[in-house]
Design an enzyme around this catalytic site. Structure first.
Site, PDB file in Angstrom:
ATOM      1  N   ASP A 116      49.228 -75.955  32.859  1.00  0.00           N
ATOM      2  CA  ASP A 116      50.644 -76.049  33.232  1.00  0.00           C
ATOM      3  C   ASP A 116      51.596 -75.673  32.107  1.00  0.00           C
ATOM      4  O   ASP A 116      52.803 -75.499  32.366  1.00  0.00           O
ATOM      5  CB  ASP A 116      50.973 -77.464  33.723  1.00  0.00           C
ATOM      6  CG  ASP A 116      50.450 -77.722  35.130  1.00  0.00           C
ATOM      7  OD1 ASP A 116      50.438 -76.779  35.936  1.00  0.00           O
ATOM      8  OD2 ASP A 116      50.037 -78.865  35.417  1.00  0.00           O
ATOM      9  N   ASP A 174      46.988 -72.731  41.932  1.00  0.00           N
ATOM     10  CA  ASP A 174      48.266 -72.776  41.198  1.00  0.00           C
ATOM     11  C   ASP A 174      48.174 -72.044  39.854  1.00  0.00           C
ATOM     12  O   ASP A 174      49.150 -71.499  39.350  1.00  0.00           O
ATOM     13  CB  ASP A 174      48.693 -74.226  40.901  1.00  0.00           C
ATOM     14  CG  ASP A 174      48.381 -75.219  42.002  1.00  0.00           C
ATOM     15  OD1 ASP A 174      47.406 -74.997  42.738  1.00  0.00           O
ATOM     16  OD2 ASP A 174      49.091 -76.226  42.115  1.00  0.00           O
TER      17      ASP A 174
END
Ligand code: GLY
Length: 404
Positions: A116, A174
């Site tokens: 992330d 993702d």
């Protein structure tokens, strides 16, 4: 009357610098003009209300705002939204605020335990550098990219998404989004190995994450030593085999972006198939804002805006607009994205000035089955909505004029 007056007072009670407004006399762009005004108001108020390093993420069921601290995967989106807001309105105050909210995230450059860091740094520092050209943003971008690249395992051919100890070597769809940071860093910092890692990750993901119909699994868990796939499943979808809406959106955006960076036809082919899966899905609602998972079958849920995921719709719109510029006839993608943007800019989804804790969009879902962030604004819904509007303005050649 009273309501109109108080809204007017609310709108004029903060001082704005002059803002750029679309100057076409085309009535079909009225929605876009109104949206720009709402964005300008909400982002200015949000920048005055929240503090750098504690960015607004979503709204809790009790009506308080959930803030994103320095280790939260979403923390880069609010500074990024301020940067996009500056680009859409020309308001220099937004650029000044964006800088403050960006620089407060400096310590993220040391985070090593998640993919992330791509979202966290590229959406904040990445936009900051792209727009300002200020070298002050480069050291954090260089460190963050090195940490992301360090998570690449050539034996498996992917970046490791999470370090959770209950999984072996988890990779989520993702993760495709964070390859953009590696492609950009490869050029910026002269690291060709980053390009190789990003493209290898994307190719491995085509092989292992996708089903025959081009929907994708959310999560694939690999054996770290052999690279063998141990399990295909989900983390946020309704079942292991379902098509979690935001996951489909991440995939579409990811492969479109990979093609833009490499011109590898495999990536374009993948992006177009994912686009077709999404655009032709029988359970896509009329307003083109999906329910949080395409495999939620209950028709009542489809009608209920509380089950919709505006964040998935915003990512899809932004990705389709990007895709439209890379194919011979991109009109079908622009038209579809325009429908999404008009829906999101309608009263059903777009906040009224002063409402919604100064977020832009209502009705997103974070993780439904964890009872987390259901029917709430989300910082990443706003970010990709703004990005999509910016892409839309560029494609439609909407000209802006200063208005004081
Ligand atoms: N990347 C986490 C999510 O999309 O919810």
């Amino acid at each position: 009357m009273k309501k109109t007056l108080s809204l007017f007072l609310a709108i004029t009670s903060i001082t704005f610098s002059s803002i750029a407004q679309p100057n076409q006399n085309d009535a079909s762009l009225n929605w876009f003009k109104k949206t720009t005004e709402v964005i300008h108001f909400q982002l200015n108020k949000a920048a005055q209300t929240y503090k750098p390093g504690k960015n607004p993420r979503s709204v809790n069921p009790d009506g308080t705002v959930r803030l994103a601290g320095l280790t939260d995967w979403t923390t880069g989106f609010f500074p990024g939204s301020l940067w996009y807001g500056y680009e859409l309105t020309g308001d220099k105050i937004l650029a000044e605020e964006a800088k403050k909210f960006t620089l407060a995230l400096d310590s993220i450059r040391n985070i090593k335990n998640t993919h992330d860091v791509g979202f966290m740094l590229y959406c904040s520092y990445g936009n900051a550098y792209r727009i300002s050209g200020d070298k002050i943003y480069l050291p954090a971008l260089a460190d963050g990219a090195a940490n992301l690249y360090a998570r690449f395992n050539p034996k498996i051919g992917t970046i490791r998404s999470w370090d959770f100890e209950w999984l072996h070597y988890p990779v989520i769809i993702d993760n495709m989004m964070n390859l953009e940071y590696l492609y950009w860093s490869a050029n910026q910092f002269n690291k060709p190995e980053y390009t190789n890692a990003a493209s290898t990750h994307a190719l491995t993901t085509i092989k292992n994450h996708f089903r025959k119909d081009y929907s994708s699994y959310h999560l694939v868990d690999y054996d770290q030593k052999t690279g063998k796939v141990l399990r295909k499943g989900t983390h946020q979808g309704v079942t292991d085999d379902s098509a979690w809406a935001r996951g489909q959106a991440w995939g579409l955006y990811g492969y479109t972006m990979c093609y833009a960076n490499t011109k590898n036809e495999k990536f374009l082919n993948q992006a177009e198939h994912i686009a077709s899966y999404i655009m032709n899905h029988p359970r896509m609602p009329k307003d083109k804002v999906p329910v949080w998972d395409f495999d939620v079958h209950n028709a009542l849920d489809t009608a209920d805006l509380a089950r919709r995921d505006a964040s998935a719709a915003a990512v899809i719109a932004s990705a389709l607009l990007d895709l439209s510029t890379q194919v011979k006839d991109g009109k079908k993608y622009v038209d579809y994205a325009e429908e999404i943007l008009k829906s999101l800019s309608s009263d059903a989804y777009l906040a009224k000035p002063g409402e919604n804790h100064f977020f832009l969009l209502k009705h997103s879902v974070g993780a439904f089955l964890y009872n987390s962030e259901i029917d709430t604004p989300l910082d990443y819904a706003d970010y990709y909505y703004l990005e999509a509007l910016k892409r839309y303005a560029a494609i439609k050649k909407i000209e802006f004029s200063q208005k004081s």
